[in-house]
Design an enzyme around this catalytic site. Structure first.
Site, mmCIF file in Angstrom:
data_model
loop_
_atom_site.group_PDB
_atom_site.id
_atom_site.type_symbol
_atom_site.label_atom_id
_atom_site.label_comp_id
_atom_site.label_asym_id
_atom_site.label_seq_id
_atom_site.Cartn_x
_atom_site.Cartn_y
_atom_site.Cartn_z
ATOM 1 N N ILE A 16 27.078 44.859 44.389
ATOM 2 C CA ILE A 16 27.470 45.007 42.984
ATOM 3 C C ILE A 16 28.977 45.233 42.832
ATOM 4 O O ILE A 16 29.565 44.880 41.803
ATOM 5 C CB ILE A 16 26.672 46.147 42.323
ATOM 6 C CG1 ILE A 16 26.787 46.054 40.797
ATOM 7 C CG2 ILE A 16 27.106 47.507 42.859
ATOM 8 C CD1 ILE A 16 25.810 46.927 40.059
ATOM 9 N N HIS A 88 24.350 38.377 43.864
ATOM 10 C CA HIS A 88 24.545 39.765 44.297
ATOM 11 C C HIS A 88 23.336 40.634 43.948
ATOM 12 O O HIS A 88 22.552 40.326 43.059
ATOM 13 C CB HIS A 88 25.810 40.351 43.643
ATOM 14 C CG HIS A 88 25.585 40.852 42.247
ATOM 15 N ND1 HIS A 88 25.206 42.157 41.977
ATOM 16 C CD2 HIS A 88 25.676 40.228 41.041
ATOM 17 C CE1 HIS A 88 25.080 42.314 40.668
ATOM 18 N NE2 HIS A 88 25.360 41.158 40.081
ATOM 19 N N CYS A 89 23.203 41.717 44.683
ATOM 20 C CA CYS A 89 22.243 42.786 44.355
ATOM 21 C C CYS A 89 23.039 44.086 44.470
ATOM 22 O O CYS A 89 24.238 44.093 44.185
ATOM 23 C CB CYS A 89 21.026 42.737 45.277
ATOM 24 S SG CYS A 89 21.401 42.747 47.053
ATOM 25 N N ALA A 90 22.416 45.163 44.852
ATOM 26 C CA ALA A 90 23.156 46.417 44.943
ATOM 27 C C ALA A 90 24.071 46.443 46.170
ATOM 28 O O ALA A 90 25.248 46.776 46.087
ATOM 29 C CB ALA A 90 22.188 47.596 44.991
ATOM 30 N N GLY A 92 24.028 43.695 48.597
ATOM 31 C CA GLY A 92 24.241 42.376 49.183
ATOM 32 C C GLY A 92 23.508 42.218 50.490
ATOM 33 O O GLY A 92 24.002 41.549 51.413
#
EC number: 3.1.3.48
Length: 339
Positions: A16, A88-90, A92
């Site tokens: 993120i 992306h996520c929190a 990666g």
């Protein structure tokens, strides 16, 4: 590492914090962003980009598979427009990597496996590691042939049904009748035979009523049992099936009311009523040592199993090999015996 490029693709994987690095996003020509987060990313940071939200948590049981088609289409639209895409996520690590693997599988269905796609992503971002549940869903997606849509695919529907069963059993009850997927009402003509073109038919030994064919049979790997001298295979005593409509009276004796978690499977022929097997929504351990969940098993001692060949050769009975003087004539369908 805020974000890293997938080798050979204008796709980047990150956490993120990558959204805050405007210079890095500009250098990478990021025009489209996929946010794989339950509550989405910072909308202020996303306003300059085309964005797509995949609302999932990073837990094994989360259904991320249902999001593959829309995420893949979005990624492709960004690439087709000449830009680059950030997924992306929190951190990666898991959710973003899963989405990227699904995209690579869809684009290279014949050349990549889930593990090979993960290895490619790790060349750019070594920390990527989808959780076990997501990897299982990627394997399922691969088995499905990486279709453009998943909702109506038989394997996906079967997977959803199994999740419903697991939820119900976890609460100590059988699934609702309305949630059960009956295989004989959903199989397509292409599913009527095995990979070698042959098909199996199972009939009640007492009345000869047909109970199942190839699409409804669940294969499971036999596990070796320890014995005093060597590891040996123990033959399975049951043939496990996906739910069939004829089982309704056994599985749901009161209709939509409370149903038993386990019990007997009774031949649906009203004039027969033979006990042909057993069921246990919570699962059973086959005598070959393999757990089958949910378990709906026909006892081999109670049924006849016939395998039909795809060629013009006559069908043969799958059973005990009889001595020459006792074998049925070629083409006969009277063979009896356990598989």
């Amino acid at each position: 590492m805020a974000m890293n490029q997938i080798p050979g693709h204008n796709i980047y994987v990150g956490g993120i914090f990558a959204l805050s690095n405007k210079q890095a996003l500009k250098r990478a020509n990021i025009t489209h962003i996929v946010s794989a987060l339950r509550f989405g990313g910072n909308q202020e940071l996303l306003k300059s980009y085309e964005s797509h939200l995949v609302e999932v948590d990073d837990v094994d049981y989360e259904n991320i598979l249902e999001h593959f088609p829309s995420a893949i289409r979005f990624i492709q639209s960004g690439l087709d427009a000449g830009g680059s895409v950030l997924v992306h996520c929190a951190m990666g690590k898991s959710r973003s990597a899963t989405i990227c693997i699904a995209y690579l599988l869809h684009q290279q269905r014949r050349n990549l496996t889930p593990q090979a796609a993960l290895a490619l992503i790790r060349e750019g971002r070594p920390l990527c590691e989808p959780n076990d549940g997501f990897m299982s869903q990627l394997e399922l997606y691969y088995e499905m042939g990486c279709p453009d849509e998943v909702d109506d695919h038989p394997l996906y529907q079967r997977w959803l049904y199994r999740r419903d069963v697991e939820d119900s059993v976890a609460c100590g009850r059988a699934p609702e009748l309305s949630s059960v997927r009956f295989e004989d009402e959903t199989s397509t003509p292409a599913q009527i035979s095995d990979s070698d073109g042959s098909s199996v038919e199972i009939k009640c030994r007492k009345c000869r009523r047909e109970l199942a064919k190839t699409p409804s049979i669940i294969s499971h790997e036999k596990e070796k049992h320890e014995n005093a001298k060597a590891k040996v295979y123990t033959e399975c005593a049951h043939i496990f099936l996906h739910p069939m409509r004829w089982m309704t009276s056994s599985l749901f004796p009161q209709g939509e009311g409370d149903a038993p978690l386990s019990g007997r499977l009774i031949c649906p022929n009203p004039s027969c009523g033979a006990n042909v097997g057993k069921f246990a929504w919570q699962g059973l351990q086959c005598n070959c040592n393999h757990w089958v969940v949910p378990a709906l098993g026909l006892a081999k001692a109670k049924v006849d199993i016939t395998k039909k060949r795809s060629s013009n050769l006559p069908p043969t009975s799958v059973g005990i090999r009889m001595p020459p003087g006792m074998r049925p004539a070629e083409g006969s369908n009277n063979g009896r015996g356990n598989l």
